[in-house]
Scaffold this active site. Structure first.
Site, PDB file in Angstrom:
ATOM      1  N   GLY A 262      -0.172  -5.553  -0.161  1.00 53.55           N
ATOM      2  CA  GLY A 262      -1.043  -5.173  -1.376  1.00 53.55           C
ATOM      3  C   GLY A 262      -0.538  -6.032  -2.693  1.00 53.55           C
ATOM      4  O   GLY A 262      -1.409  -6.705  -3.276  1.00 53.55           O
TER       5      GLY A 262
ATOM      6  N   ALA B 112       0.738  -1.194  -0.176  1.00 53.27           N
ATOM      7  CA  ALA B 112       0.185  -0.098   0.134  1.00 53.27           C
ATOM      8  C   ALA B 112       0.896   1.137   0.091  1.00 53.27           C
ATOM      9  O   ALA B 112       1.903   1.136   0.601  1.00 53.27           O
ATOM     10  CB  ALA B 112      -1.019   0.099   1.346  1.00 53.27           C
TER      11      ALA B 112
ATOM     12  N   GLU C 161      -0.987  -9.718  -2.047  1.00 49.76           N
ATOM     13  CA  GLU C 161      -2.310  -9.909  -1.968  1.00 49.76           C
ATOM     14  C   GLU C 161      -2.966 -10.045  -3.348  1.00 49.76           C
ATOM     15  O   GLU C 161      -3.748 -10.636  -3.700  1.00 49.76           O
ATOM     16  CB  GLU C 161      -3.194  -9.038  -0.989  1.00 49.76           C
TER      17      GLU C 161
ATOM     18  N   GLU D 283       2.661  -5.890   7.308  1.00 51.74           N
ATOM     19  CA  GLU D 283       1.534  -4.777   8.068  1.00 51.74           C
ATOM     20  C   GLU D 283       1.687  -4.791   9.527  1.00 51.74           C
ATOM     21  O   GLU D 283       1.593  -3.671  10.205  1.00 51.74           O
ATOM     22  CB  GLU D 283       0.211  -5.085   7.625  1.00 51.74           C
TER      23      GLU D 283
END
Length: 260
Positions: free
Chosen positions: A111, A66, A114, A134
């Site tokens: 991300g 992110a 992901e 994270e």
């Protein structure tokens, strides 16, 4: 269509490439990128000429996670909205009736990892690395990592990655069942195109049904999953592709599928 944060390239024979295009930020994912990925994938799903969608990154990274600077001061309500857009985009990739392949050309953190997880197949260059870091930022994965990773590698290994922020090499990711294959950086796209070509040579209606059976089956119990499989298997026999495929097998020739 022109985008700010991604590049969409239509290739021959039904192949579409979506390249994350923020190389100076290591392709960090932000609200705009999530929105554009969702738009591009929605368009691809509706385009009957598109059969396989490949995701990769411009520059030396797949995606570094992110864009922290864009959310570090966000409220819980604001960040929930950003995360929901990402969840919607990734779920669209996962559930579309087209094959999605992640060509991981560098680091895939947060991300980025992901995004790779929501693809059907994952191929990486030998210099790729994977992590969900994270918890080291005081947060947790928010784009599907806590749900897709345990389904792929099991609870214990998923929690090791999530709770410790462990970084996996490409070889480790292959051994853990996250990747389908690993190759040298210079051979990555050739390998992805080889896999895509093999898929494109098959009956595309059957490919779509198989994707649906796996996706929906993973969300339910075995008996319901088998019922879903049975229904979709039977539907194959209502297609011209089934007739052509079996006729070609009997005649010992390659099939000429038409997607009907």
């Amino acid at each position: 269509m022109s985008y700010e944060t991604i590049i969409v390239n239509a290739k021959e024979n039904g192949l579409l490439e979506i390249l994350l295009n923020r190389p100076n930020q290591l392709n960090a994912l932000n609200q705009k990128m999530f929105e554009e990925i969702l738009d591009a994938v929605t368009a691809a799903e509706l385009d009957e000429n598109v059969k396989v969608v490949v995701f990769s990154g411009q520059g030396k990274a797949f995606a570094a996670g992110a864009d922290i600077t864009s959310i570090m001061n966000a409220s819980a309500v604001e960040v929930s909205g950003v995360a929901k857009t990402g969840l919607d985009a990734f779920r669209k990739i996962e559930s579309m009736n087209k094959v999605a392949i992640a060509a991981v050309n560098g680091i895939a953190f947060g991300g980025g990892f992901e995004l790779a997880l929501c693809c059907d197949l994952r191929v990486a260059s030998s210099n790729a690395k994977f992590a969900l870091p994270e918890t080291g930022l005081g947060i947790m994965p928010g784009s599907g990592g806590t749900q897709r990773l345990p389904r792929l590698v099991g609870k214990a290994r998923a929690l090791e990655i999530i709770l410790t922020g462990k970084t996996l090499t490409a070889q480790e990711a292959l051994e853990w069942g996250i990747l389908n294959s690993v190759c040298s950086p210079g051979e990555l796209m050739d390998e992805v195109h080889r896999i895509a070509g093999s898929i494109l040579a098959k009956g595309q209606i059957a490919i779509g049904y198989a994707l649906e059976a796996v996706d929906k089956g993973l969300q339910t119990d075995i008996d319901t999953g088998l019922s879903i499989e049975n229904r979709l298997f039977a539907l194959c026999f209502a297609t011209q592709d089934q007739k052509e495929g079996m006729k070609a097998f009997a005649e010992k020739r390659p099939p000429a599928f038409q997607g009907r």
